[in-house]
Design an enzyme around this catalytic site. Sequence first.
Site, PDB file in Angstrom:
ATOM      1  N   LYS A   1      72.139  64.070 143.335  1.00 13.37           N
ATOM      2  CA  LYS A   1      71.826  65.330 143.749  1.00 13.37           C
ATOM      3  C   LYS A   1      71.463  66.155 143.504  1.00 13.37           C
ATOM      4  O   LYS A   1      70.756  66.701 144.300  1.00 13.37           O
ATOM      5  CB  LYS A   1      73.118  65.155 144.447  1.00 13.37           C
ATOM      6  CG  LYS A   1      73.679  64.370 145.906  1.00 13.37           C
ATOM      7  CD  LYS A   1      74.040  64.609 146.904  1.00 13.37           C
ATOM      8  CE  LYS A   1      75.833  65.277 145.864  1.00 13.37           C
ATOM      9  NZ  LYS A   1      76.786  64.000 144.942  1.00 13.37           N
TER      10      LYS A   1
ATOM     11  N   ARG B   1      79.904  65.918 155.482  1.00 12.53           N
ATOM     12  CA  ARG B   1      80.759  64.367 155.103  1.00 12.53           C
ATOM     13  C   ARG B   1      80.842  63.470 156.010  1.00 12.53           C
ATOM     14  O   ARG B   1      82.081  62.504 155.673  1.00 12.53           O
ATOM     15  CB  ARG B   1      81.828  64.906 153.617  1.00 12.53           C
ATOM     16  CG  ARG B   1      81.089  65.812 152.424  1.00 12.53           C
ATOM     17  CD  ARG B   1      82.451  66.171 151.541  1.00 12.53           C
ATOM     18  NE  ARG B   1      81.505  67.254 150.493  1.00 12.53           N
ATOM     19  CZ  ARG B   1      82.186  67.442 149.361  1.00 12.53           C
ATOM     20  NH1 ARG B   1      82.821  66.719 148.990  1.00 12.53           N
ATOM     21  NH2 ARG B   1      81.176  67.926 148.632  1.00 12.53           N
TER      22      ARG B   1
ATOM     23  N   ARG C   1      79.008  63.287 131.393  1.00 16.11           N
ATOM     24  CA  ARG C   1      79.167  64.676 132.636  1.00 16.11           C
ATOM     25  C   ARG C   1      80.107  65.157 131.940  1.00 16.11           C
ATOM     26  O   ARG C   1      80.021  66.674 131.387  1.00 16.11           O
ATOM     27  CB  ARG C   1      78.808  64.534 133.861  1.00 16.11           C
ATOM     28  CG  ARG C   1      78.727  66.084 134.489  1.00 16.11           C
ATOM     29  CD  ARG C   1      78.486  66.360 135.926  1.00 16.11           C
ATOM     30  NE  ARG C   1      79.437  65.260 136.725  1.00 16.11           N
ATOM     31  CZ  ARG C   1      79.201  66.293 137.765  1.00 16.11           C
ATOM     32  NH1 ARG C   1      78.220  66.106 138.531  1.00 16.11           N
ATOM     33  NH2 ARG C   1      80.647  66.182 138.794  1.00 16.11           N
TER      34      ARG C   1
ATOM     35  N   ARG D   1      84.266  69.051 132.531  1.00 21.35           N
ATOM     36  CA  ARG D   1      84.744  69.142 133.735  1.00 21.35           C
ATOM     37  C   ARG D   1      85.777  68.564 134.161  1.00 21.35           C
ATOM     38  O   ARG D   1      85.779  67.082 133.405  1.00 21.35           O
ATOM     39  CB  ARG D   1      83.337  68.766 134.754  1.00 21.35           C
ATOM     40  CG  ARG D   1      82.646  69.955 135.089  1.00 21.35           C
ATOM     41  CD  ARG D   1      81.612  69.510 136.435  1.00 21.35           C
ATOM     42  NE  ARG D   1      82.244  68.886 137.204  1.00 21.35           N
ATOM     43  CZ  ARG D   1      81.395  69.119 138.431  1.00 21.35           C
ATOM     44  NH1 ARG D   1      79.909  68.905 138.822  1.00 21.35           N
ATOM     45  NH2 ARG D   1      82.275  68.159 139.747  1.00 21.35           N
TER      46      ARG D   1
ATOM     47  N   ARG E   1      87.793  59.825 144.121  1.00 19.45           N
ATOM     48  CA  ARG E   1      86.789  61.248 144.217  1.00 19.45           C
ATOM     49  C   ARG E   1      86.053  59.471 145.325  1.00 19.45           C
ATOM     50  O   ARG E   1      84.940  59.465 145.557  1.00 19.45           O
ATOM     51  CB  ARG E   1      86.107  61.593 143.071  1.00 19.45           C
ATOM     52  CG  ARG E   1      86.732  62.900 143.136  1.00 19.45           C
ATOM     53  CD  ARG E   1      85.900  63.451 141.485  1.00 19.45           C
ATOM     54  NE  ARG E   1      85.123  63.813 141.815  1.00 19.45           N
ATOM     55  CZ  ARG E   1      83.949  64.478 141.393  1.00 19.45           C
ATOM     56  NH1 ARG E   1      84.899  64.257 139.804  1.00 19.45           N
ATOM     57  NH2 ARG E   1      82.327  64.353 141.558  1.00 19.45           N
TER      58      ARG E   1
END
Length: 189
Positions: free
Chosen positions: A14, A89, A128, A134, A145
């Site tokens: 995204k 969402r 990532r 992260r 998630r």
Amino acid sequence: MKNIVIFGAPGSGKGTQSDKMIEKYGLNHISTGDVLRSEIKKGTELGKTAASYIDNGQLIPDDLMVSILAGVYDSFGDHKGVIFDGFPRTIPQAEALKKMLDERGDKVAAMIELDVPEDELMKRLLLRGQQSGRADDNEETIKKRLVVYHSQTQPLIDWYKQEGLHYHINGLGSLDRIFSDICDVIDNL
């Protein structure tokens, strides 16, 4: 005006595709996570209220989130459109966004869903995490998630299908091919 909801699981691309849409079409971008962090950092009344929920481990109520988004949306003044990233969402959030835009004589032109298989999402997010450091990009957190995402996804996709605004994009393949598919949608709105 082309207001677009970009939709997809964590790791679906995204952010990458939003950046390309901003560059090509001159759209503004509202990422709910970025907006909340900014409001809290600036110490605005909305930011303080949002922080009180976050600090207590609670979700921000939809009406507060829509108020925050409305403020950011209005701050753009005259614009070509906005990419909504991370919102809505849930169906009540989609209804609230529709109402907020309707009050301004605007609407969502398209909900673009970037669809990526779960095994690929896991690979992308772990990579990532290794590259960016992260903390939330670890296998256990990613699985949680994705469960949350999938439990909320289908009803929202179906809602946008009923609105006639859903566009499915295969999120596997080259960035250029995916972006070309997105451009085909935007160019035909």
